[in-house]
Design an enzyme around this catalytic site. Structure first.
Site, PDB file in Angstrom:
ATOM      1  N   THR A 186       0.856  -1.189   0.000  1.00  0.00           N
ATOM      2  CA  THR A 186       0.000   0.000   0.000  1.00  0.00           C
ATOM      3  C   THR A 186       0.889   1.236   0.000  1.00  0.00           C
ATOM      4  OG1 THR A 186      -0.024   0.128   2.388  1.00  0.00           O
ATOM      5  CG2 THR A 186      -1.776  -1.142   1.362  1.00  0.00           C
ATOM      6  N   LYS A 436     -13.499  17.626  10.809  1.00  0.00           N
ATOM      7  CA  LYS A 436     -14.425  17.635  11.945  1.00  0.00           C
ATOM      8  C   LYS A 436     -14.491  19.041  12.523  1.00  0.00           C
ATOM      9  CE  LYS A 436     -13.197  12.937  12.626  1.00  0.00           C
ATOM     10  NZ  LYS A 436     -11.820  12.814  12.204  1.00  0.00           N
TER      11      LYS A 436
END
Ligand code: AMP
Length: 542
Positions: A186, A436
């Site tokens: 990855t 957020k």
């Protein structure tokens, strides 16, 4: 239990090779050379693969040994894709775009024994070689000054001469379908890169599913422009699917910038293509500026790796090309979802469905988890973290004790989104990229999509940055198209017509380019770091 009467035939990469090389022997691999194209058939690929397997065996490669590649997308790389797994060894395409230390970490972690290197990549590879501890042999593909590798203590070979000494057949072993066939790491956005090891069985099943009509829809009548690198999730598995379906492959080698890529499309005339959005955005911009560039052969382009924006979809539509959205991960071989309209779609839903990541391939199971770990409904509204499981999804990472990414037999994707009752996945963000702000989530992907639709904007990336009052607020970084003009105030006003006021970024930076990862995605880590170090010229509004 009543035992079935069916034969138990192992699903092996070798069978895909044999099928392609006989039934579709005339299907082609067309490789860009910079001045034209090089063409070879699937039958030739199979002969080359047999010779390469003979050559690797002569160098002492044993079943299970890792054979790495350091190559572009081209016909020799396709030979390696089949030769290495079919002989029982493990193919390991190295990501040539990573930093040298990362490549060395990965090659050492995988314990690669042999590396096949494209001649054009030899200078960089030569610098890397001393840090590759397990490598015993290097095979250089194409004419090159191999002297740069001298004195390193490894065997250095020329691809063509090594293969010329071998017969055109190989006595392929009967490998266990669950044995390792290939591996990829990855891109490693946090911590070390992690290895995913694909089996013969997973590659075979994935190849069949990928070719299905509601996925890549591959047939012997297609020529697939495979821009997604062979080191990125095995080129999304396309070479294997191509041999299953008889689909010819157009491989751009190192000619990946818009101008030579457009010239390759003009010369090879592929009808389909696969790659990350940036590639297609670049190609479209090039064709807009150079009306003589002929990409009229293209009818469908698969967009994956990052979200396809509406602007890209419309830009492709305007050229008569259907942009199709696919979602997946290295950990998933990579096919997860694919977006094609269905008969049930109401007319007004079609475009929305095309912009969603799509519906799940049959063997992929999915569920959404809310903040407290509760399983959420598929109502198209509940936003949660996506978990998946299935026969081509990894159950662990190679030589790594990682519990954080797995949840009771499911893979935690780190992607956040919704699923409709008829199974359309719509990603709103990466868990780590979602902003957020004062207890509410702002989707960076949504803001990017709207900004990219502004006529003066070439590209836009939005990241969350620390904010005293709200915890986090969005920072928008934008690249302005050549010859166009727009300032932060205008862009903010434009955005105000699209999203709620509280989601509008206060912080803006016009940048010459958006940093990209080794596989062409926005590198938000670098943008956040640049902001933290005060390296961006930020305008504050609102
Ligand atoms: P990689 O393993 O490098 O292919 O990265 C996988 C990740 O890329 C996924 O978990 C997603 O976050 C992102 N990704 C892949 N395809 C898409 C897509 N079509 N839309 C949005 N994000 C995507």
């Amino acid at each position: 239990m009543i035992t079935s009467t069916m034969m138990d035939v192992p699903l092996q990469v070798r069978r895909l090779l044999e099928h392609g090389a006989t039934i579709h022997r005339g299907s082609r691999v067309v490789t860009a050379t910079g001045t034209g194209t090089h063409e070879t058939t699937f039958a030739d690929i199979a002969r080359g693969a047999a010779r390469l397997a003979g050559a690797l065996a002569s160098l002492g490669v044993q079943p299970g040994d890792r054979v790495a590649t350091f190559m572009w997308n081209n016909h020799r790389h396709v030979e390696a894709y089949f030769a290495v797994p079919s002989m029982g060894a493990v193919l390991h395409p190295l990501n040539i775009r990573l930093f040298p230390e990362q490549i060395a970490f990965i090659a050492n972690h995988a314990a690669d024994r042999v590396v096949i290197v494209d001649n054009s990549l030899l200078p960089g590879f030569a610098k890397l070689l001393p840090s590759l501890k397990s490598v015993r042999h290097v095979i250089v593909a194409g004419a090159a000054d191999r002297g740069v590798l001298e004195g390193t203590g490894v065997g250095v070979h020329d691809y063509e001469s090594l293969l010329a000494a071998q017969p055109v057949t190989y006595d392929w072993p009967d490998v266990d379908e669950r044995a390792a066939a290939a591996m990829c790491y990855t891109s490693g956005t946090t911590g070390h890169p992690k290895g995913v090891v694909y089996s013969h069985r997973s590659i075979y099943l994935h190849a069949l599913a990928e070719a299905m009509p509601d996925a890549f829809d591959l047939s012997a009548r297609d020529l697939m422009l495979t821009v997604v690198p062979q080191f990125h999730v095995l080129a999304w598995g396309l070479p294997y699917a191509a041999f299953a379906a008889g689909t010819s492959l157009a491989m751009p080698d190192r000619f990946l910038t818009p101008e030579p890529l457009a010239a390759f499309v003009t010369a090879a005339r592929p009808n389909k293509g696969a790659g990350v959005p940036t590639v297609w955005v670049g190609l479209l911009q090039h064709v807009e500026a150079h009306p003589d560039a002929d990409i009229s052969s293209l009818t469908e382009l698969v967009v994956g790796g990052s979200a396809m924006s509406e602007t890209l979809m419309r830009g492709l539509d305007a050229r008569g090309i259907t942009g199709l959205h696919a979602w997946g991960m290295t950990e998933m071989s990579p096919l997860g979802t694919f977006s094609r309209p269905s008969l049930d779609d109401a007319e007004e839903d079609v475009d929305g469905h095309r912009l969603a990541q799509g519906r799940f391939a049959a063997p992929v199971e999915a569920r959404l988890l809310g903040p407290d770990g509760e399983v959420l409904g598929w109502d198209g509204e509940s936003v949660g973290e996506l978990e998946v499981r299935g026969p081509w999804i990894t159950a662990s990472y190679y030589r790594e004790n990682d519990e954080e990414h797995f949840d009771d037999g499911w893979l935690r994707t780190g992607d956040v989104g919704t699923i409709t009752s008829d199974g359309y996945l719509r990603l709103t963000d990466r868990a780590r990229d979602v902003i957020k702000s004062g207890g509410e989530w702002i989707s960076s992907v949504e803001l990017e999509g709207h900004l990219a639709a502004h006529p003066a904007v070439a590209e836009a990336a939005v990241v969350g940055v620390p904010d005293e009052k709200w915890g986090e607020r969005p920072l928008a970084t934008v690249v302005i198209k050549e010859g166009e003009q727009a300032d932060a105030a205008e862009l903010r006003e434009f955005l105000a017509t699209k999203v709620a006021k509280w989601q509008l970024p206060e912080r803006w930076a016009v940048v010459p380019e958006i940093p990209k990862t080794s596989v062409g995605k926005f590198d938000k880590k670098i943008i956040r770091a640049a902001y933290a170090q005060d390296d961006l010229n930020v305008t504050t509004l609102g």
